[in-house]
Design an enzyme around this catalytic site. Structure first.
Site, PDB file in Angstrom:
ATOM      1  N   CYS A 195     -44.977  13.903  11.658  1.00  0.00           N
ATOM      2  CA  CYS A 195     -44.241  13.155  12.665  1.00  0.00           C
ATOM      3  C   CYS A 195     -45.257  12.309  13.421  1.00  0.00           C
ATOM      4  O   CYS A 195     -46.470  12.516  13.287  1.00  0.00           O
ATOM      5  CB  CYS A 195     -43.538  14.142  13.602  1.00  0.00           C
ATOM      6  SG  CYS A 195     -42.449  13.413  14.840  1.00  0.00           S
ATOM      7  N   HIS A 196     -44.803  11.335  14.191  1.00  0.00           N
ATOM      8  CA  HIS A 196     -45.754  10.553  14.983  1.00  0.00           C
ATOM      9  C   HIS A 196     -45.582  10.806  16.486  1.00  0.00           C
ATOM     10  O   HIS A 196     -46.045  10.025  17.301  1.00  0.00           O
ATOM     11  CB  HIS A 196     -45.633   9.055  14.665  1.00  0.00           C
ATOM     12  CG  HIS A 196     -44.233   8.550  14.604  1.00  0.00           C
ATOM     13  ND1 HIS A 196     -43.685   8.042  13.459  1.00  0.00           N
ATOM     14  CD2 HIS A 196     -43.261   8.495  15.537  1.00  0.00           C
ATOM     15  CE1 HIS A 196     -42.441   7.680  13.688  1.00  0.00           C
ATOM     16  NE2 HIS A 196     -42.163   7.949  14.945  1.00  0.00           N
TER      17      HIS A 196
ATOM     18  N   ARG B 108     -28.922   8.064  36.036  1.00  0.00           N
ATOM     19  CA  ARG B 108     -30.134   8.515  36.723  1.00  0.00           C
ATOM     20  C   ARG B 108     -31.301   8.679  35.755  1.00  0.00           C
ATOM     21  O   ARG B 108     -32.438   8.292  36.069  1.00  0.00           O
ATOM     22  CB  ARG B 108     -29.859   9.839  37.441  1.00  0.00           C
ATOM     23  CG  ARG B 108     -31.085  10.440  38.117  1.00  0.00           C
ATOM     24  CD  ARG B 108     -30.747  11.803  38.710  1.00  0.00           C
ATOM     25  NE  ARG B 108     -31.929  12.496  39.182  1.00  0.00           N
ATOM     26  CZ  ARG B 108     -31.967  13.775  39.517  1.00  0.00           C
ATOM     27  NH1 ARG B 108     -30.848  14.516  39.438  1.00  0.00           N
ATOM     28  NH2 ARG B 108     -33.089  14.334  39.927  1.00  0.00           N
TER      29      ARG B 108
ATOM     30  N   ASN C 205     -36.271  13.919   8.592  1.00  0.00           N
ATOM     31  CA  ASN C 205     -35.671  14.769   9.627  1.00  0.00           C
ATOM     32  C   ASN C 205     -34.362  15.364   9.120  1.00  0.00           C
ATOM     33  O   ASN C 205     -33.717  14.787   8.245  1.00  0.00           O
ATOM     34  CB  ASN C 205     -35.404  13.941  10.892  1.00  0.00           C
ATOM     35  CG  ASN C 205     -36.660  13.725  11.712  1.00  0.00           C
ATOM     36  OD1 ASN C 205     -37.521  14.594  11.788  1.00  0.00           O
ATOM     37  ND2 ASN C 205     -36.787  12.549  12.311  1.00  0.00           N
TER      38      ASN C 205
END
Length: 435
Positions: free
Chosen positions: A170-171, A266, A149
């Protein structure tokens, strides 16, 4: 008899997973050469021991070579796996978190977008392109499987500046498919899905089970505590994003704001999550070393990474479908019609004896393309800075970053960029350090 080079093999847990995956496939088990390369001799030795132990555990005749010489590892390679981190956790990752905090700018992962992702790209793109230049000379037909990345920026730069066939892996897609399947009480292998977009911001355009749309059921669920951000995005944008809530929270201006603890609570946003993960991974690496030295058994179950299956498909010709990161401009057209031609997109791909063939998906829903464009703006300017040395493009990338722009003024962003470039020093190529 494929030769698979691992650049950054000292990421021993990842190397363990991918080597184990490869050795679990009968077509690759006995005729493969693993060329392990890392700049850290101690980590390299651990990766070598891991690979040797896995070869023994699988009863394989595969071979392993370990070297700190990158060119030696790449010479004659058929496949190259990149999994390195330029500058490491200390000092670089710590710097990417600590300096922005002084400005009141908080992050969660900081490896893909945001000011942390920009700095990581500026450190990493030159190294990836050095790998590509070596391959152009030594192994021009190799397939580069990039796991580093910021994925989109690195693959964008490689597509612009190198002739080496590159796909970013990517996974996110397979991981989120399994996660949502658990939420819905359905077996993941029974899900029929289509995902497309950009890395870490691809969306499920289709998500079905036995022909039935699963989106109504997803909208009825109570959002799991660790996934509130993504379910909130589903509510407002109509589709589910494939990367985790902790990642996605920092790609937008809505979830992390200085002085707004109510939002953090939140949506359960884990600030400073990546440093915690790094500390945990360092501990896992040490535990792995201790286990090896103590004669412990290595796990041999398959991971959910794509890499081994892509290599098998290329070697055997049996097609394998996956999601990959590739240039949007492909052959005579675009893979995603309403994203820029030069950006890097994540789309369905098929690997076979012909290599990797991305599949066009047409136009995305307008609101999704617009959301992605805010990230593509940052990616493109960062790639431009890395390829040209134009320092102004770094400021402009940071000023257009959704989260950074929501928190800081233009002058504050420019000052933050200056502080980070100074702190990283020689880890960022000199043209970008010139005012």
């Amino acid at each position: 008899m494929p030769k698979i080079a691992f650049v950054g093999a000292g990421s021993a847990v990842f190397t363990q997973n991918l080597v184990g995956d490869i050795l679990s496939l009968p077509e690759l088990r006995d005729d493969t050469t693993f060329a392990l390369m890392d700049i850290d001799p101690e980590r390299l030795r651990t990766a070598e021991i891991v690979t040797e132990r896995l070869i023994d555990a699988h009863g394989s005749k595969a071979r392993v070579e370990a070297t700190t010489d990158r060119r030696g590892a790449l010479d004659g390679a058929d496949y190259v796996v990149t999994s390195f981190q330029v500058g490491g956790y200390r000092p670089s990752t710590v710097t990417d978190f600590d300096i922005p905090k002084r400005y009141g700018l908080r992050q969660t992962i900081a490896d893909t977008l945001g000011i942390g992702g920009i700095m990581r790209a500026l450190r990493t793109i030159p190294v990836l392109l050095d790998v590509c230049r070596d391959l152009e000379e030594l192994s021009p037909d190799a397939l580069l499987l990039n796991y580093v990345n910021p994925m989109a920026m690195l693959c964008w730069a490689a597509g612009e500046a190198s002739s080496i066939r590159t796909v970013g892996l990517c996974h996110s897609v397979q991981g989120t498919t399994a996660e949502l399947a658990r939420d819905l009480g359905i077996a993941a292998e029974e899900i029929d899905q289509l995902a497309a977009g950009i890395n870490h911001m691809a969306f499920f355009l289709r998500f079905e089970h036995e022909g039935a749309d699963l989106y109504p059921a997803l909208r009825e669920l109570d959002p799991p505590e660790l996934n509130r951000v993504r379910y909130e995005v589903l509510k407002h944008f109509g589709y589910f994003v494939t990367e985790s809530s902790e990642h996605f929270a920092e790609y937008t201006p809505w979830f992390i704001k200085e002085g707004r603890a109510d939002l953090i609570d939140r949506f359960n946003v884990p600030l400073d999550e990546y440093p915690r993960r790094c500390e945990r991974q360092i501990g896992e690496w040490q535990a792995l070393r201790d286990e090896l030295e103590g004669g412990g058994e290595l796990a041999t179950e398959q991971s959910h990474e794509y890499g081994a299956h892509i290599i098998r498909a290329c070697e055997t010709g049996e097609p394998y479908a996956f999601n990959g990161n590739v240039p949007n401009r492909w052959e005579e057209g675009l893979l995603i019609d309403n994203l820029p031609a030069d950006c890097c997109v994540e789309v369905p791909c098929v690997a076979s004896a012909q290599g990797v063939e991305p599949q066009p998906v047409g136009a995305l829903p307008r609101q999704l393309a617009a959301l992605m464009q805010t990230n593509v703006n940052v990616q493109g300017l960062t790639v431009e800075a890395a390829l040209t040395g134009r320092r102004e493009a770094i400021y402009q990338a940071a000023m257009l970053d959704p989260h950074t722009a929501a928190e800081l003024s233009l002058d504050e962003i420019a000052s933050l960029v200056d502080d980070l470039l100074e702190a990283h020093g020689e880890r960022i190529p000199s043209p970008m350090l010139t005012r």
